[in-house]
Design an enzyme around this catalytic site. Structure first.
Site, PDB file in Angstrom:
ATOM      1  N   HIS A 191       9.623   7.696  -7.463  1.00 49.96           N
ATOM      2  CA  HIS A 191      10.750   7.242  -6.642  1.00 49.96           C
ATOM      3  C   HIS A 191      11.251   5.894  -7.146  1.00 49.96           C
ATOM      4  CE1 HIS A 191      10.213   9.822  -2.761  1.00 49.96           C
ATOM      5  NE2 HIS A 191      10.212  10.545  -3.860  1.00 49.96           N
ATOM      6  N   TYR A 207      12.737   4.378   5.970  1.00 45.16           N
ATOM      7  CA  TYR A 207      12.138   3.522   6.992  1.00 45.16           C
ATOM      8  C   TYR A 207      13.232   3.260   8.023  1.00 45.16           C
ATOM      9  CZ  TYR A 207       8.191   2.551   3.865  1.00 45.16           C
ATOM     10  OH  TYR A 207       7.080   2.666   3.055  1.00 45.16           O
ATOM     11  N   PRO A 247       0.231   0.287   7.968  1.00 43.78           N
ATOM     12  CA  PRO A 247       0.727   1.119   6.860  1.00 43.78           C
ATOM     13  C   PRO A 247       2.202   0.926   6.510  1.00 43.78           C
ATOM     14  CG  PRO A 247       0.319   2.463   8.817  1.00 43.78           C
ATOM     15  CD  PRO A 247      -0.179   1.098   9.127  1.00 43.78           C
ATOM     16  N   LYS A 307       0.388  -0.166   1.576  1.00 44.01           N
ATOM     17  CA  LYS A 307      -0.434  -0.975   0.681  1.00 44.01           C
ATOM     18  C   LYS A 307      -1.937  -0.696   0.689  1.00 44.01           C
ATOM     19  CE  LYS A 307       2.849  -3.293  -1.122  1.00 44.01           C
ATOM     20  NZ  LYS A 307       3.287  -2.685  -2.375  1.00 44.01           N
ATOM     21  N   TYR A 363       7.222  -4.261  -2.644  1.00 41.93           N
ATOM     22  CA  TYR A 363       6.999  -2.838  -2.402  1.00 41.93           C
ATOM     23  C   TYR A 363       6.426  -2.151  -3.644  1.00 41.93           C
ATOM     24  CZ  TYR A 363       7.696   1.713  -0.228  1.00 41.93           C
ATOM     25  OH  TYR A 363       7.490   2.957   0.324  1.00 41.93           O
TER      26      TYR A 363
HETATM   27  P1  FAD Z   1     -11.890   4.788   2.776  1.00 43.49           P
HETATM   28  O1  FAD Z   1     -10.846   5.681   2.193  1.00 43.49           O
HETATM   29  O2  FAD Z   1     -11.957   4.651   4.247  1.00 43.49           O
HETATM   30  O3  FAD Z   1     -13.281   5.287   2.200  1.00 43.49           O
HETATM   31  C1  FAD Z   1     -14.518   4.832   2.713  1.00 43.49           C
HETATM   32  C2  FAD Z   1     -15.546   5.945   2.549  1.00 43.49           C
HETATM   33  O4  FAD Z   1     -16.821   5.481   2.960  1.00 43.49           O
HETATM   34  C3  FAD Z   1     -15.225   7.157   3.403  1.00 43.49           C
HETATM   35  O5  FAD Z   1     -15.232   8.324   2.615  1.00 43.49           O
HETATM   36  C4  FAD Z   1     -16.327   7.156   4.452  1.00 43.49           C
HETATM   37  O6  FAD Z   1     -16.668   8.477   4.878  1.00 43.49           O
HETATM   38  C5  FAD Z   1     -17.461   6.467   3.724  1.00 43.49           C
HETATM   39  N1  FAD Z   1     -18.453   5.816   4.595  1.00 43.49           N
HETATM   40  C6  FAD Z   1     -18.230   5.132   5.748  1.00 43.49           C
HETATM   41  N2  FAD Z   1     -19.397   4.668   6.244  1.00 43.49           N
HETATM   42  C7  FAD Z   1     -20.372   5.052   5.373  1.00 43.49           C
HETATM   43  C8  FAD Z   1     -21.774   4.883   5.342  1.00 43.49           C
HETATM   44  N3  FAD Z   1     -22.409   4.210   6.310  1.00 43.49           N
HETATM   45  N4  FAD Z   1     -22.463   5.409   4.324  1.00 43.49           N
HETATM   46  C9  FAD Z   1     -21.818   6.095   3.313  1.00 43.49           C
HETATM   47  N5  FAD Z   1     -20.487   6.295   3.306  1.00 43.49           N
HETATM   48  C10 FAD Z   1     -19.774   5.784   4.318  1.00 43.49           C
HETATM   49  N6  FAD Z   1      -2.348   3.078   2.040  1.00 43.49           N
HETATM   50  C11 FAD Z   1      -1.414   3.036   1.053  1.00 43.49           C
HETATM   51  O7  FAD Z   1      -1.614   2.398   0.011  1.00 43.49           O
HETATM   52  N7  FAD Z   1      -0.230   3.679   1.149  1.00 43.49           N
HETATM   53  C12 FAD Z   1       0.069   4.413   2.240  1.00 43.49           C
HETATM   54  O8  FAD Z   1       1.132   5.035   2.252  1.00 43.49           O
HETATM   55  C13 FAD Z   1      -0.891   4.468   3.314  1.00 43.49           C
HETATM   56  N8  FAD Z   1      -0.643   5.215   4.410  1.00 43.49           N
HETATM   57  C14 FAD Z   1      -1.654   5.409   5.316  1.00 43.49           C
HETATM   58  C15 FAD Z   1      -1.410   6.281   6.361  1.00 43.49           C
HETATM   59  C16 FAD Z   1      -2.429   6.521   7.287  1.00 43.49           C
HETATM   60  C17 FAD Z   1      -2.143   7.469   8.416  1.00 43.49           C
HETATM   61  C18 FAD Z   1      -3.706   5.887   7.158  1.00 43.49           C
HETATM   62  C19 FAD Z   1      -4.821   6.163   8.127  1.00 43.49           C
HETATM   63  C20 FAD Z   1      -3.936   5.011   6.120  1.00 43.49           C
HETATM   64  C21 FAD Z   1      -2.934   4.758   5.206  1.00 43.49           C
HETATM   65  N9  FAD Z   1      -3.127   3.920   4.133  1.00 43.49           N
HETATM   66  C22 FAD Z   1      -2.135   3.791   3.168  1.00 43.49           C
HETATM   67  C23 FAD Z   1      -4.396   3.201   3.987  1.00 43.49           C
HETATM   68  C24 FAD Z   1      -5.386   3.886   3.048  1.00 43.49           C
HETATM   69  O9  FAD Z   1      -5.593   5.213   3.436  1.00 43.49           O
HETATM   70  C25 FAD Z   1      -6.729   3.108   3.053  1.00 43.49           C
HETATM   71  O10 FAD Z   1      -6.441   1.751   2.850  1.00 43.49           O
HETATM   72  C26 FAD Z   1      -7.678   3.634   1.966  1.00 43.49           C
HETATM   73  O11 FAD Z   1      -8.260   4.844   2.374  1.00 43.49           O
HETATM   74  C27 FAD Z   1      -8.783   2.610   1.649  1.00 43.49           C
HETATM   75  O12 FAD Z   1      -9.701   3.163   0.744  1.00 43.49           O
HETATM   76  P2  FAD Z   1     -11.238   2.800   0.790  1.00 43.49           P
HETATM   77  O13 FAD Z   1     -11.866   3.555  -0.311  1.00 43.49           O
HETATM   78  O14 FAD Z   1     -11.382   1.325   0.862  1.00 43.49           O
HETATM   79  O15 FAD Z   1     -11.750   3.314   2.204  1.00 43.49           O
HETATM   80  C1  PHB Z   2       2.898   8.249   3.559  1.00 38.94           C
HETATM   81  O1  PHB Z   2       3.546   8.988   2.785  1.00 38.94           O
HETATM   82  O2  PHB Z   2       1.884   8.650   4.149  1.00 38.94           O
HETATM   83  C2  PHB Z   2       3.344   6.861   3.779  1.00 38.94           C
HETATM   84  C3  PHB Z   2       4.427   6.380   3.065  1.00 38.94           C
HETATM   85  C4  PHB Z   2       4.859   5.067   3.248  1.00 38.94           C
HETATM   86  C5  PHB Z   2       4.201   4.256   4.148  1.00 38.94           C
HETATM   87  C6  PHB Z   2       3.115   4.736   4.865  1.00 38.94           C
HETATM   88  C7  PHB Z   2       2.674   6.045   4.679  1.00 38.94           C
HETATM   89  O3  PHB Z   2       4.655   2.995   4.348  1.00 38.94           O
END
Ligand code: FAD
Ligand code: PHB
Length: 394
Positions: free
Chosen positions: A72, A200, A292, A296, A384
């Site tokens: 995009h 947005y 979100p 980021k 962004y």
């Molecule tokens: P996580 O993905 O949470 O991974 C952590 C892992 O650790 C999990 O698999 C969990 O099961 C495991 N775990 C937890 N506790 C334990 C334990 N005690 N022992 C072993 N394993 C454990 N970010 C963006 O960049 N762009 C977006 O568009 C965006 N949109 C989002 C939309 C939604 C609805 C949500 C919920 C989040 C969004 N995010 C977005 C945020 C993004 O999903 C998170 O920031 C990302 O998952 C972080 O990655 P991580 O690996 O740090 O944590």
């Molecule tokens: C998504 O596609 O899930 C998404 C996109 C942009 C955002 C947050 C989530 O700012």
């Protein structure tokens, strides 16, 4: 059992760290609480900054993303019933990539399996020990058997609710937090996206976001109450509310289709400082959360582990620990800028208070400024697509 780096959590942070270490010949063991099926199907983020795309490609896990991801070059900001395009590519020279987080996770799990190095699913009772000393270890249970994993370092990649940050005495961490008085109701639908680019939308009924996962799957969000009950949101009501919030003077219409997933996500800004405690390193959501609106969260997780992987490489291959020592400061400097951007996008686009007419006028003025001033659009675009990442801390 023994390894060099014990990685707790197989989200984007833990899996990518393992891959970046493997490329440098550094051994790791990943411990994940959930099943492979669960982590590969958890619908979450969708937007990758251009540097995240580069990091995944350099890590050797970008081939499917380059084939199936959607590039995009712009993003739409809508308010007062009018859509305005921010041309990311002409303002910054870069765009973003739309590719679901669960697809990134699938590609990384596949690479891990190919590497032959261990990844344990469905572990429980994880506890971390002696990370202030030279010989830390992790205890966990797998298939009912108690295990001990000795290591040089522990990477806490276990998300916001994980065990690593929780193992630290409160006196050792400083927490910074803002909880917002709303959440996002998100849906995934088998419907062709009604717009080629993300929208947005600011609306007096509340914020709405149109995103997508492919040419046939839409991802949409609407601002809701933090304790919103999904039982009160049958599919027709969700589409009806979305259509109201995306209403535009040019007759724009959403394309509807079967809803395949529905969830409520609370919104918070959160940072736990520092990110290093002896031989324990916190990364990704274990150390920080952003609302979100700026897209980021996954990108910050990717940036953190890029910095950590280079610091661990310098430790093992150059016998230098200065990068491990500066890891927390290097990451936090950029994280706070990303926190600011995510907070700013959130405050500009959401309804905070039902009858605050002053704030609504101020938001419209700010949005109007952002879309009409070249430098203001450029500032939004620069954040962004992703602020520069200098793993050396520059
Ligand atoms: P996580 O993905 O949470 O991974 C952590 C892992 O650790 C999990 O698999 C969990 O099961 C495991 N775990 C937890 N506790 C334990 C334990 N005690 N022992 C072993 N394993 C454990 N970010 C963006 O960049 N762009 C977006 O568009 C965006 N949109 C989002 C939309 C939604 C609805 C949500 C919920 C989040 C969004 N995010 C977005 C945020 C993004 O999903 C998170 O920031 C990302 O998952 C972080 O990655 P991580 O690996 O740090 O944590
Ligand atoms: C998504 O596609 O899930 C998404 C996109 C942009 C955002 C947050 C989530 O700012």
């Amino acid at each position: 059992m023994r390894t060099q780096v014990a990685i707790i959590g197989a989200g984007p942070a833990g899996l990518l760290l393992a891959q970046l270490l493997n490329q440098q010949g550094i051994d790791s063991v990943i411990l994940e609480a959930r099943s492979r099926h669960y982590i590969e199907n958890r619908v979450r983020a969708g937007v990758l900054e251009h540097q995240s795309v580069d990091i995944l490609n350099e890590a050797g896990v970008g081939a499917r993303m380059m084939r199936e991801g959607l590039v995009h070059d712009g993003v739409i900001i809508q308010f007062a019933g009018v859509a305005h395009r921010i041309d990311l590519a002409s303002l910054t020279g870069h765009g973003v990539m739309i590719y679901g987080q669960q697809e990134v996770v699938k590609d990384l799990v596949e690479a891990r399996i190919q590497s032959g190095r261990p990844l344990y699913f469905e572990v429980d009772n994880v506890s971390i020990h002696d990370f202030d000393a030279d010989a830390p270890y992790v205890k966990f249970r797998h298939h009912g058997a108690e295990q001990r994993l000795d290591c040089d370092f522990v990477a806490g990649c276990d998300g916001f609710h994980g065990v690593c940050r929780a193992s630290l005495p409160p006196s050792r961490i400083e927490l910074f937090e803002r909880v917002y008085p709303f959440a996002w109701l998100g849906i995934l639908a088998d419907a062709e996206p009604a717009s080629e680019e993300l929208i947005y939308a600011h609306h007096e009924r509340g914020f709405a976001l149109l995103s997508m996962r492919s040419e046939a799957v839409s991802r949409l969000y609407l601002q809701c109450k933090p304790d919103e009950n999904l039982d009160e949101w049958p599919d027709d009501r969700v589409w009806d509310e979305l259509q109201k919030r995306f209403d535009r003077s040019d007759g724009f219409q959403l394309r509807v289709g079967p809803i395949t997933q529905k969830s409520v996500t609370p919104m918070r800004s959160f940072v736990a400082e520092p990110m290093r405690h002896g031989r324990l390193f916190l990364t990704g959501d274990a150390a920080h959360i952003v609302p979100p609106t700026g897209a980021k969260g996954m990108n910050l997780a990717i940036a953190d582990v890029k910095v950590l992987s280079l610091a661990l490489g310098a430790h093992y291959h150059e016998s230098r620990d200065d990068r491990l020592e500066s890891f927390s400061a290097v990451c936090l400097r950029r994280i706070w800028k990303v926190q600011r951007f995510s907070w700013w996008m959130t405050s500009m686009l959401h309804q905070f208070d039902e009858d605050n007419a002053f704030d609504r006028r101020r938001q419209i003025a700010e949005l109007d400024y952002v879309v009409t001033s070249k430098v203001a659009s450029q500032s939004l675009a620069e954040n962004y697509i992703g602020l520069p990442l200098d793993p050396n801390g520059g």
